[in-house]
Each structure stands twice: as structure tokens, then as C-alpha cells.
Design a protein around this motif. Structure first.
Motif, PDB file in Angstrom:
ATOM      1  N   GLN A 209       0.825  -1.197   0.000  1.00 21.46           N
ATOM      2  CA  GLN A 209       0.000   0.000   0.000  1.00 21.46           C
ATOM      3  C   GLN A 209       0.863   1.252   0.000  1.00 21.46           C
ATOM      4  O   GLN A 209       0.559   2.233  -0.689  1.00 21.46           O
ATOM      5  N   GLY A 210       1.969   1.223   0.749  1.00 21.97           N
ATOM      6  CA  GLY A 210       2.879   2.363   0.768  1.00 21.97           C
ATOM      7  C   GLY A 210       3.539   2.582  -0.579  1.00 21.97           C
ATOM      8  O   GLY A 210       3.736   3.719  -1.024  1.00 21.97           O
ATOM      9  N   ARG A 211       3.898   1.502  -1.264  1.00 26.18           N
ATOM     10  CA  ARG A 211       4.512   1.622  -2.586  1.00 26.18           C
ATOM     11  C   ARG A 211       3.528   2.194  -3.602  1.00 26.18           C
ATOM     12  O   ARG A 211       3.900   3.007  -4.456  1.00 26.18           O
ATOM     13  N   ASP A 212       2.269   1.771  -3.507  1.00 26.36           N
ATOM     14  CA  ASP A 212       1.250   2.335  -4.405  1.00 26.36           C
ATOM     15  C   ASP A 212       1.038   3.816  -4.121  1.00 26.36           C
ATOM     16  O   ASP A 212       0.860   4.622  -5.042  1.00 26.36           O
ATOM     17  N   PHE A 213       1.035   4.170  -2.840  1.00 26.05           N
ATOM     18  CA  PHE A 213       0.884   5.564  -2.452  1.00 26.05           C
ATOM     19  C   PHE A 213       1.994   6.410  -3.055  1.00 26.05           C
ATOM     20  O   PHE A 213       1.750   7.498  -3.602  1.00 26.05           O
ATOM     21  N   ALA A 214       3.224   5.906  -3.002  1.00 25.24           N
ATOM     22  CA  ALA A 214       4.358   6.633  -3.575  1.00 25.24           C
ATOM     23  C   ALA A 214       4.232   6.728  -5.089  1.00 25.24           C
ATOM     24  O   ALA A 214       4.461   7.784  -5.685  1.00 25.24           O
ATOM     25  N   ALA A 215       3.869   5.625  -5.737  1.00 26.45           N
ATOM     26  CA  ALA A 215       3.755   5.618  -7.196  1.00 26.45           C
ATOM     27  C   ALA A 215       2.658   6.558  -7.680  1.00 26.45           C
ATOM     28  O   ALA A 215       2.736   7.117  -8.777  1.00 26.45           O
ATOM     29  N   ALA A 216       1.642   6.762  -6.842  1.00 28.85           N
ATOM     30  CA  ALA A 216       0.521   7.609  -7.259  1.00 28.85           C
ATOM     31  C   ALA A 216       0.866   9.083  -7.268  1.00 28.85           C
ATOM     32  O   ALA A 216       0.337   9.835  -8.093  1.00 28.85           O
ATOM     33  N   GLY A 217       1.743   9.529  -6.366  1.00 27.16           N
ATOM     34  CA  GLY A 217       1.915  10.970  -6.323  1.00 27.16           C
ATOM     35  C   GLY A 217       3.202  11.506  -5.745  1.00 27.16           C
ATOM     36  O   GLY A 217       3.416  12.723  -5.762  1.00 27.16           O
TER      37      GLY A 217
END
Length: 432
Positions: A209-217
Motif C-alpha cells: 500500500q505504501g509503494r502504491d501511495f508513492a507511485a501515485a503521487g
């Protein structure tokens, strides 16, 4: 980003280590955590080395163990934005990044504070957006408690969207509106648009979830994967996630936190590294480290002796401490430690040194420079966040002995671009 000769440019960050067991507090060269001279000296050294930014951690509550405050914590946990604003007056090109929680701040207020820092510094502000996980920290705040893992990241994503909406509305005279289950805000920003448009956003989560959060913005990921193979796997994974959010590979930098030890010969560097590891982990520190996993008082055990034969108290809920202590399977961790201690004939302190105090780059300046260039060239990272073991002089030998070698190889700027913002120095696309 590559230089004119095609060599990928190394990004360097100076981390003010704060309160942790990386810093060798017993060394007479270690100085105050709150005197401005400490912050200023480290920042000036980083700017002399043409680093991209100065990175300040934050602690919102003093840690406790066995009902007592950690002795080192009381030497200083200063307010992040105050320190960075002061540093903006004694630096000219160095970025100024602060760790600030999305759990215990409010979007409008924080957007205004960071935009102010961006104006004061001429476009050098950055924000490490972190979630805060524990009820222990939450007791310092009116609403108390804490959010579960999923809600923390959902609130963080909403928080970042709200902050960026306020930044984008700056100077327009229009209200930015942000409404969801976490926030209901309608506000007109009080400042003109900041020099960067949007200050640089850093993120440090490592879960899916943290990696997706970073990739998103995020613009930068502060990673813990400093080793080559682990770094390349993390780099590839995060970059694969970018496409799902409509982003390109050049819109995100990955900068692992690392330590280093230099020597005139490989043997000297290894000897120094071992000595530093044992300075970082005293006998008392080793016992506390193991207590946080066992969930028991182990003060009667000899740190130079074997691991405790008593079983861990797995019913005790740990609200703070090391990542190991917060492991969801402490029983398995204890068994792994026991197996390693038996096979390698390690006492408590020896085991803690091997598990917790390991340097990333150890060798001659030439060898360390070569490894840094290799990591970046082969996309195990885009550069590194250097965490020195001495405050504030721990970067001196790196800047004096490794930086010139990186510059000779064309992997690090010889000077800053006049008037460039942090976003521009990092090679990130400007925000319209």
C-alpha cells in the motif's frame, strides 16, 4: 536524469540522524541535537558537497521503555519547520526537507507552512509525508488513538491531494475545495504561488500500500533498501506501479538511506566499520533491543552472554520500538535469532550488532564512489540519503574524499545551477 555525457547523475541527501542508535553518542565529536550550530554545520557541509537536500526527521513523542524515557530522547526533538526556516537563511542552494505526519496535522495549515518555507528559501522546500501508526503518539493529540493501517494510507492520500489543491489554488483568489470521509475543507490560500509551484513530496512507506501511495503521487521515495539486489528489486517494483497512475519513469526518484565507512585500505575500512558498530550498540542498548522483542524485563541478563532462555511474552502488545519489535510474528523472529546465535556463536550484543548496525558502503573512497555510481547506473537507486554516525561532522570525510571522485566521473554536479529550485536540481519535471 543523465549528464551531457550520458552518465546517470547521482542524487545525494544529508540526513540529520536525530535520536537513534546510528549516532555514536559516546564519541567526543558528537554535539548537540538542538543547538542551531549543529544543523547549520551539517547543512553547510552538504551544500559544499553539492548535495540535493538536507533531510530532517521528526519525533512527536519521546520514546519510553519499561516505563522510563529513553535517555537520549531528552537531548532534543525540535520542531521541523522552525529548524528548516532558520536553515534557509544560511544556505543558498540546498533543498530543505522535513518529515511531517499526515495523521497528526491538518492539510490547510501544513500546505501554508510548506508554501511559506518555499517562498523563504527561493523554491527549496520538500515534505516527507509520513503516516503515524501508534496510539502511544496519538495520546499527545486531542483526538488520541490511532488509525489502522489501511485508513492511515487512505487518510494520507487524501491529505496529500488536499495540500496540492491548496498549492495549486495559490494566487488565484479562488477557494480550493476538498471533501471526503476524512476532510471537509473549503479555503482560499493566503499566499501567492510558491516558486516550485508545488514543493517536492517525499514518501517512505515500504508495504504494498505504501509503494502504491508513492507511485501515485510522490516525487521521491525514501527507501530502506540500500543493498544492490534488494535496491534493484524495490526500484523495479515501484517503477512498475507508475504506469497504473499515468506516470512516467522520470517522475519519481528512489533514494535509499545508507551509511558509509571509509579507510585508506579495505582492511582499515572494515576495522573501522566493526569498531563503529560496537560503539553504536552498547551492552545496555543490546538488552533494550532484545527486550522489545521478548516483551519482558531482561535487565538481569549479561549482554555478552547467550540469548534469554525464557520464552517471549507474545500476549504483550508493543506500541513502539524497533521494526523488529513490531513484527507480526515475534515467535518466528526469536527462533531465527536463536538459530543464528547458536550457529555463529553470538552473544546478545554480538547478535544485535549483526542484526541492527550494519554499514552499507565500506571501503576506500575510490571503491565507495565506484559502488555508488554502479547502483545508480544499473538502477538499484537514483542516489542515496547518507545517515552519518556522528552529528554534525559525520559527512566531512565523504564530502572531502568521495564527492571529488564522483565529480571526476561526471556523476555529480560540479556546481549548482544558479537560481534553480530543488525540483529543478533533482531533475524533476516542473509543475505547471
Amino acid at each position: 536524469m543523465s549528464g551531457s555525457d550520458g552518465i546517470r547523475q547521482v542524487r545525494l541527501v544529508a540526513h540529520f540522524p536525530g535520536v537513534n542508535n546510528t549516532t555514536v553518542w559516546s564519541d567526543p565529536r558528537s554535539r548537540s541535537q538542538i543547538d542551531f550550530s549543529s544543523f547549520e554545520e551539517l547543512a553547510r557541509t552538504a551544500e559544499r558537497g553539492r548535495f540535493d537536500y538536507f533531510f530532517l526527521a521528526e519525533g512527536l513523542r519521546l520514546r519510553e521503555h519499561q516505563g522510563r524515557i529513553h535517555d537520549l530522547d531528552v537531548v532534543g526533538r525540535p520542531d521541523t519547520l522552525t529548524v528548516l526556516a532558520a536553515l534557509s537563511a544560511v544556505t543558498a542552494n540546498l533543498g530543505l526537507a522535513g518529515t511531517l505526519s499526515t495523521t497528526y496535522n491538518e492539510p490547510y495549515e501544513l500546505s501554508r507552512q510548506l508554501a511559506t518555507l518555499d517562498h523563504l528559501s527561493g523554491g527549496r522546500a520538500a515534505w516527507n509525508a509520513v503516516t503515524s501508526s501508534d496510539a502511544f503518539t496519538g495520546e499527545n493529540f486531542r483526538r488520541g488513538g490511532y488509525l489502522d493501517h489501511t485508513d492511515r494510507y487512505e487518510r494520507a492520500a487524501s491529505f496529500v491531494r488536499a495540500v496540492r489543491a491548496f498549492w495549486d489554488a495559490a494566487g488565484t483568489g479562488r477557494a480550493a475545495v476538498h471533501r471526503d470521509r476524512f476532510f471537509d475543507i473549503e479555503a482560499v490560500p493566503t499566499l501567492p504561488r510558491s516558486p516550485q509551484g508545488r514543493p517536492v513530496v517525499i514518501q517512505a512507506g515500504d508495504s504494498p500500500q505504501g509503494r502504491d501511495f508513492a507511485a501515485a503521487g510522490a516525487d521521491v521515495v525514501f527507501s530502506r533498501h540500500g543493498g544492490f539486489e534488494a535496491g534493484r528489486a524495490f526500484y523495479d517494483d515501484v517503477h512498475r506501479r507508475l504506469a497504473a497512475h499515468g506516470r512516467g519513469d522520470d517522475e519519481l526518484l528512489i533514494l535509499p538511506g545508507v551509511t558509509y565507512v571509509l579507510g585508506d585500505t579495505p582492511a582499515e575500512a572494515e576495522e573501522r566499520a566493526r569498531a563503529i558498530r560496537y560503539q553504536q550498540v552498547s551492552g545496555a542498548t543490546a538488552i533494550r533491543f532484545v527486550e522489545q522483542v521478548w516483551g519482558r524485563d531482561l535487565s538481569e541478563y549479561d549482554p555478552e552472554g547467550p540469548l534469554p532462555d525464557v520464552e517471549p511474552d507474545l500476549e504483550r502488545v508493543l506500541t513502539q520500538g524497533t521494526a523488529a519489535a513490531r513484527s507480526t510474528d515475534r515467535a518466528a523472529l526469536v527462533e531465527r535469532w536463536r538459530a543464528r546465535a547458536a550457529s555463529e556463536k553470538l552473544g546478545i550484543r554480538d547478535l544485535v550488532v549483526e542484526e541492527s548496525a550494519r554499514q552499507t558502503f565500506v571501503g576506500t573512497p575510490e571503491a565507495v564512489a565506484g559502488e555508488i555510481v554502479r547502483h545508480v547506473a544499473e538502477r538499484a537507486s537514483d542516489g542515496f540519503v547518507l545517515v552519518p554516525h556522528l552529528t554534525p561532522g559525520g559527512l566531512d570525510d565523504f564530502v572531502d574524499r568521495v564527492v571529488p571522485l564522483l565529480q571526476e566521473r561526471g556523476a555529480l554536479r560540479a556546481d549548482y545551477t544558479p537560481g534553480a529550485t530543488l525540483r529543478e536540481n533533482l531533475g524533476l519535471a516542473p509543475r505547471p
